[in-house]
Design a protein around this motif. Structure first.
Motif, PDB file in Angstrom:
ATOM      1  N   THR A  95      41.201  39.711  42.385  1.00  0.00           N
ATOM      2  CA  THR A  95      40.268  40.798  42.076  1.00  0.00           C
ATOM      3  C   THR A  95      39.969  40.846  40.584  1.00  0.00           C
ATOM      4  OG1 THR A  95      41.412  42.028  43.821  1.00  0.00           O
ATOM      5  CG2 THR A  95      39.798  43.232  42.515  1.00  0.00           C
ATOM      6  N   LEU A  96      40.979  40.593  39.768  1.00  0.00           N
ATOM      7  CA  LEU A  96      40.803  40.644  38.323  1.00  0.00           C
ATOM      8  C   LEU A  96      39.914  39.506  37.840  1.00  0.00           C
ATOM      9  CD1 LEU A  96      44.479  41.581  37.428  1.00  0.00           C
ATOM     10  CD2 LEU A  96      42.491  43.104  37.402  1.00  0.00           C
ATOM     11  N   GLU A  97      40.045  38.339  38.454  1.00  0.00           N
ATOM     12  CA  GLU A  97      39.178  37.225  38.083  1.00  0.00           C
ATOM     13  C   GLU A  97      37.737  37.493  38.518  1.00  0.00           C
ATOM     14  OE1 GLU A  97      38.910  32.347  38.402  1.00  0.00           O
ATOM     15  OE2 GLU A  97      40.651  33.415  39.191  1.00  0.00           O
ATOM     16  N   ALA A  98      37.577  38.142  39.677  1.00  0.00           N
ATOM     17  CA  ALA A  98      36.229  38.506  40.120  1.00  0.00           C
ATOM     18  C   ALA A  98      35.594  39.504  39.163  1.00  0.00           C
ATOM     19  CB  ALA A  98      36.281  39.080  41.535  1.00  0.00           C
ATOM     20  N   ALA A 112      39.085  41.368  29.229  1.00  0.00           N
ATOM     21  CA  ALA A 112      40.255  42.049  29.779  1.00  0.00           C
ATOM     22  C   ALA A 112      39.833  42.767  31.054  1.00  0.00           C
ATOM     23  CB  ALA A 112      40.823  43.042  28.775  1.00  0.00           C
ATOM     24  N   ALA A 113      40.465  42.426  32.163  1.00  0.00           N
ATOM     25  CA  ALA A 113      40.196  43.077  33.445  1.00  0.00           C
ATOM     26  C   ALA A 113      41.353  44.006  33.760  1.00  0.00           C
ATOM     27  CB  ALA A 113      40.034  42.025  34.541  1.00  0.00           C
ATOM     28  N   ALA A 125      44.777  41.404  33.695  1.00  0.00           N
ATOM     29  CA  ALA A 125      44.758  39.976  33.360  1.00  0.00           C
ATOM     30  C   ALA A 125      43.762  39.767  32.239  1.00  0.00           C
ATOM     31  CB  ALA A 125      44.396  39.111  34.561  1.00  0.00           C
ATOM     32  N   LEU A 126      44.022  38.770  31.427  1.00  0.00           N
ATOM     33  CA  LEU A 126      43.183  38.465  30.269  1.00  0.00           C
ATOM     34  C   LEU A 126      42.575  37.078  30.454  1.00  0.00           C
ATOM     35  CD1 LEU A 126      42.431  39.781  27.529  1.00  0.00           C
ATOM     36  CD2 LEU A 126      44.354  38.549  26.528  1.00  0.00           C
ATOM     37  N   GLY A 163      36.647  47.105  34.547  1.00  0.00           N
ATOM     38  CA  GLY A 163      37.514  47.627  35.596  1.00  0.00           C
ATOM     39  C   GLY A 163      37.637  49.134  35.521  1.00  0.00           C
ATOM     40  N   ASP A 164      38.092  49.750  36.610  1.00  0.00           N
ATOM     41  CA  ASP A 164      38.220  51.208  36.597  1.00  0.00           C
ATOM     42  C   ASP A 164      39.417  51.675  35.768  1.00  0.00           C
ATOM     43  OD1 ASP A 164      40.288  50.494  38.294  1.00  0.00           O
ATOM     44  OD2 ASP A 164      39.776  51.931  39.857  1.00  0.00           O
ATOM     45  N   GLY A 165      40.201  50.711  35.245  1.00  0.00           N
ATOM     46  CA  GLY A 165      41.278  51.048  34.316  1.00  0.00           C
ATOM     47  C   GLY A 165      40.941  50.697  32.881  1.00  0.00           C
TER      48      GLY A 165
END
Length: 237
Positions: A95-98, A112-113, A125-126, A163-165
């Motif tokens: 999900t972070l890569e997407a 940065a995700a 993830a970076l 991202g939502d964070g």
């Protein structure tokens, strides 16, 4: 090569039909819930727009986590159900890569995700945008927001945060930080397509069957964490 992309891991929910050249059709909603009822109509709309049947696909691509536990399960189950009758190969996507793959940034930018994992933590993830594509810098992890922030600061490169964070790790006083626009800060199936396309271009990547597709949670479900905390308190009394 044509593939269907699915994401239900975050508050947004989306599907896309893509090929090696780019996007053919996409559908997106950001309701925060109802992914189990929204994703199949989105998939149907994309297939109809591209005039394709599931049997004509070469691959399925799906985010497998991290993210909402319910959302992760919905996406994985949907991909398995679509793939099984035709034994379609599946491309599991972080999900972070997407999230990172759905952004446009100049080479030399760190992306940065960050997804809000609650309790002051983020799934993080970076990545770095290079001329050759997106390069992963750190593995996916569930971290306190301050630890994720510290990982970002290891590099002097400009940072784009999504991202939502994102706001949990964004420092408005740091000139290297910038937030992705709100409409691009959410995960979209277009980013799943970008990550899947990059995976397929690698000689080291092998798609999986529906039998081997597994979710990636990174940490225990909240109910289990609360149960373990109760047991720990009871043992200490």
């Amino acid at each position: 090569m044509i593939f269907l992309c699915i994401d239900t891991c975050t508050p947004s929910c989306s599907a896309a039909l893509a090929d090696e050249k780019g996007l053919i059709a996409s559908a997106f909603c950001n309701t925060g819930r109802g992914h189990s009822t929204a994703i199949l109509p989105q998939i149907d709309a994309c297939l109809k727009a591209g005039r394709k049947a599931v049997s004509e696909l070469d691959y399925l691509a799906v985010t497998v986590g991290p993210g909402s536990f319910t959302g992760v399960r919905i996406g994985v189950a949907t991909a398995k159900g679509l793939a099984q009758p035709h034994d379609l190969p599946i491309i599991p996507v972080s999900t972070l890569e997407a999230l990172a793959g759905g952004l446009s940034a100049p080479p030399g930018t760190r992306i940065a995700a960050a997804l809000n994992a609650r309790r002051g933590q983020v799934y993080f993830a970076l990545f770095e945008q290079t001329a050759a594509g997106l390069q992963r810098i750190t593995p996916d992890a569930a971290l306190p927001a301050e630890e994720a922030r510290a990982q970002m600061e290891h590099s002097p490169l400009p940072r784009l945060i999504a991202g939502d964070g994102a706001e949990l790790i964004f420092n408005p006083a740091d000139p290297l930080d910038s937030l992705a626009p709100p409409e691009l800060r959410l995960c979209r199936a277009e980013g799943v397509a970008a990550a899947a396309r990059q995976a397929l271009s690698s000689c080291l990547f092998t798609p999986v069957s529906f039998r081997d597709l597994t979710p990636v949670y990174l940490r225990r479900p909240q109910a289990e964490r609360e149960r373990l905390e109760r047991l720990k308190k009871e043992d200490s009394q």
